[in-house]
Design a protein around this motif. Structure first.
Motif, PDB file in Angstrom:
ATOM      1  N   GLU A  20     -85.840  30.327 -22.879  1.00 41.15           N
ATOM      2  CA  GLU A  20     -86.557  31.587 -22.661  1.00 41.15           C
ATOM      3  C   GLU A  20     -85.536  32.723 -22.590  1.00 41.15           C
ATOM      4  O   GLU A  20     -84.416  32.526 -22.107  1.00 41.15           O
ATOM      5  N   PRO A  21     -85.897  33.914 -23.047  1.00 41.16           N
ATOM      6  CA  PRO A  21     -84.950  35.045 -23.027  1.00 41.16           C
ATOM      7  C   PRO A  21     -84.371  35.325 -21.639  1.00 41.16           C
ATOM      8  O   PRO A  21     -83.199  35.676 -21.513  1.00 41.16           O
ATOM      9  N   GLU A  22     -85.167  35.136 -20.603  1.00 41.93           N
ATOM     10  CA  GLU A  22     -84.673  35.409 -19.251  1.00 41.93           C
ATOM     11  C   GLU A  22     -83.583  34.434 -18.803  1.00 41.93           C
ATOM     12  O   GLU A  22     -82.865  34.701 -17.839  1.00 41.93           O
ATOM     13  N   GLN A  24     -80.970  33.868 -20.469  1.00 45.62           N
ATOM     14  CA  GLN A  24     -79.741  34.552 -20.904  1.00 45.62           C
ATOM     15  C   GLN A  24     -78.656  33.583 -21.364  1.00 45.62           C
ATOM     16  O   GLN A  24     -77.488  33.737 -21.035  1.00 45.62           O
ATOM     17  N   PRO A  35     -75.342  36.493 -32.327  1.00 49.30           N
ATOM     18  CA  PRO A  35     -76.176  37.441 -31.579  1.00 49.30           C
ATOM     19  C   PRO A  35     -77.668  37.133 -31.766  1.00 49.30           C
ATOM     20  O   PRO A  35     -78.156  37.039 -32.895  1.00 49.30           O
ATOM     21  N   HIS A  36     -78.350  36.902 -30.654  1.00 51.31           N
ATOM     22  CA  HIS A  36     -79.783  36.605 -30.662  1.00 51.31           C
ATOM     23  C   HIS A  36     -80.296  36.741 -29.239  1.00 51.31           C
ATOM     24  O   HIS A  36     -79.518  36.612 -28.290  1.00 51.31           O
ATOM     25  N   ASP A  37     -81.575  36.978 -29.084  1.00 51.58           N
ATOM     26  CA  ASP A  37     -82.116  37.156 -27.734  1.00 51.58           C
ATOM     27  C   ASP A  37     -82.310  35.843 -26.982  1.00 51.58           C
ATOM     28  O   ASP A  37     -82.554  35.846 -25.783  1.00 51.58           O
ATOM     29  N   ARG A  38     -82.169  34.692 -27.687  1.00 51.87           N
ATOM     30  CA  ARG A  38     -82.329  33.391 -27.031  1.00 51.87           C
ATOM     31  C   ARG A  38     -81.274  32.414 -27.513  1.00 51.87           C
ATOM     32  O   ARG A  38     -80.967  32.346 -28.697  1.00 51.87           O
ATOM     33  N   GLU A 111     -85.008  31.928 -37.607  1.00 46.46           N
ATOM     34  CA  GLU A 111     -84.281  33.086 -37.081  1.00 46.46           C
ATOM     35  C   GLU A 111     -83.214  32.578 -36.135  1.00 46.46           C
ATOM     36  O   GLU A 111     -83.355  31.466 -35.608  1.00 46.46           O
ATOM     37  N   PRO A 112     -82.152  33.280 -35.910  1.00 43.81           N
ATOM     38  CA  PRO A 112     -81.713  34.487 -36.617  1.00 43.81           C
ATOM     39  C   PRO A 112     -81.117  34.134 -37.979  1.00 43.81           C
ATOM     40  O   PRO A 112     -80.905  32.960 -38.295  1.00 43.81           O
TER      41      PRO A 112
END
Length: 165
Positions: A20-22, A24, A35-38, A111-112
Motif C-alpha cells: 500500500e502507498p502508506e 512507503q 520511482p513509483h508510489d508503491r 506499471e511503472p
C-alpha cells in the motif's frame, strides 16, 4: 571441446504484490530504485528480479531455491538488500567452480514503465555477478491488462542463467 558436464542452465521465477502507498516501501528491481508510489511487499526489500535471478542460479547449481537459503521467517533477512543475497549466491557459484556465462531476465509490469531503468539494472547486476553488462540482458513487457500484473496488483519476473566451468 565443451562437455555437457561443463555447462548448466537454471530458471527462476518470482512475483510480489504491491504494498500500500502508506507503507512507503521503495520499489527495487535489479538493485535499482525505480520511482513509483508503491514498492513490492516482501520480507526482504522485495527485489523480485534479483530473487528470480538467485533462484535461477541456485537451480543451475542444484541447490534448491532462495527460500531454502534465505527463509522469510529468519529475522536477519527482514528488509535485507537483495543485492546482498545475490552476492552470497554468487559466492556459492564460484566456490563450486562455476562462472556465469550469461543471464536473460524478464520483468512483467503494467506499471511503472521499466525502459528508462533497464541499463542501470544491467550495470548494477553485472557488477554483482562479476561479468560485463553484455552478459546480462534485461527486458520488460506488460500483460496487456490481463491477470494480477495487468490489474496493477504486482510485478512478475523470470530469469534464465547459463553457467560454465
Amino acid at each position: 571441446m565443451t562437455q555437457l558436464s561443463d555447462i548448466r542452465i537454471g530458471h527462476g521465477y518470482d512475483a510480489h504484490r504491491f504494498a500500500e502507498p502508506e507503507d512507503q516501501r521503495p520499489l527495487m528491481l535489479g538493485g535499482v530504485h525505480i520511482p513509483h508510489d508503491r514498492g513490492l511487499l516482501a520480507h526482504s526489500d522485495g527485489d523480485a528480479l534479483i530473487h528470480a535471478l538467485c533462484d535461477a542460479l541456485l537451480g543451475a547449481l542444484g541447490r534448491g531455491d532462495i527460500g531454502r537459503h534465505f527463509p522469510d521467517n529468519d529475522a536477519s533477512y527482514k528488509d535485507v538488500d537483495s543485492c546482498v543475497l545475490l552476492t552470497q549466491v554468487m559466492s556459492m557459484v564460484h566456490k563450486e567452480g562455476w562462472r556465469l556465462v550469461n543471464t536473460d531476465l524478464t520483468i512483467l509490469a503494467q506499471e511503472p514503465r521499466m525502459s528508462p531503468h533497464i541499463e542501470a539494472m544491467r550495470e548494477q547486476m553485472a557488477g554483482l555477478l562479476s561479468v560485463s553488462a553484455e552478459c546480462v540482458n534485461v527486458k520488460a513487457s506488460t500483460t496487456e491488462g490481463m491477470g494480477f500484473v495487468g490489474r496493477r496488483e504486482g510485478i512478475e519476473t523470470h530469469a534464465v542463467v547459463l553457467l560454465g566451468r
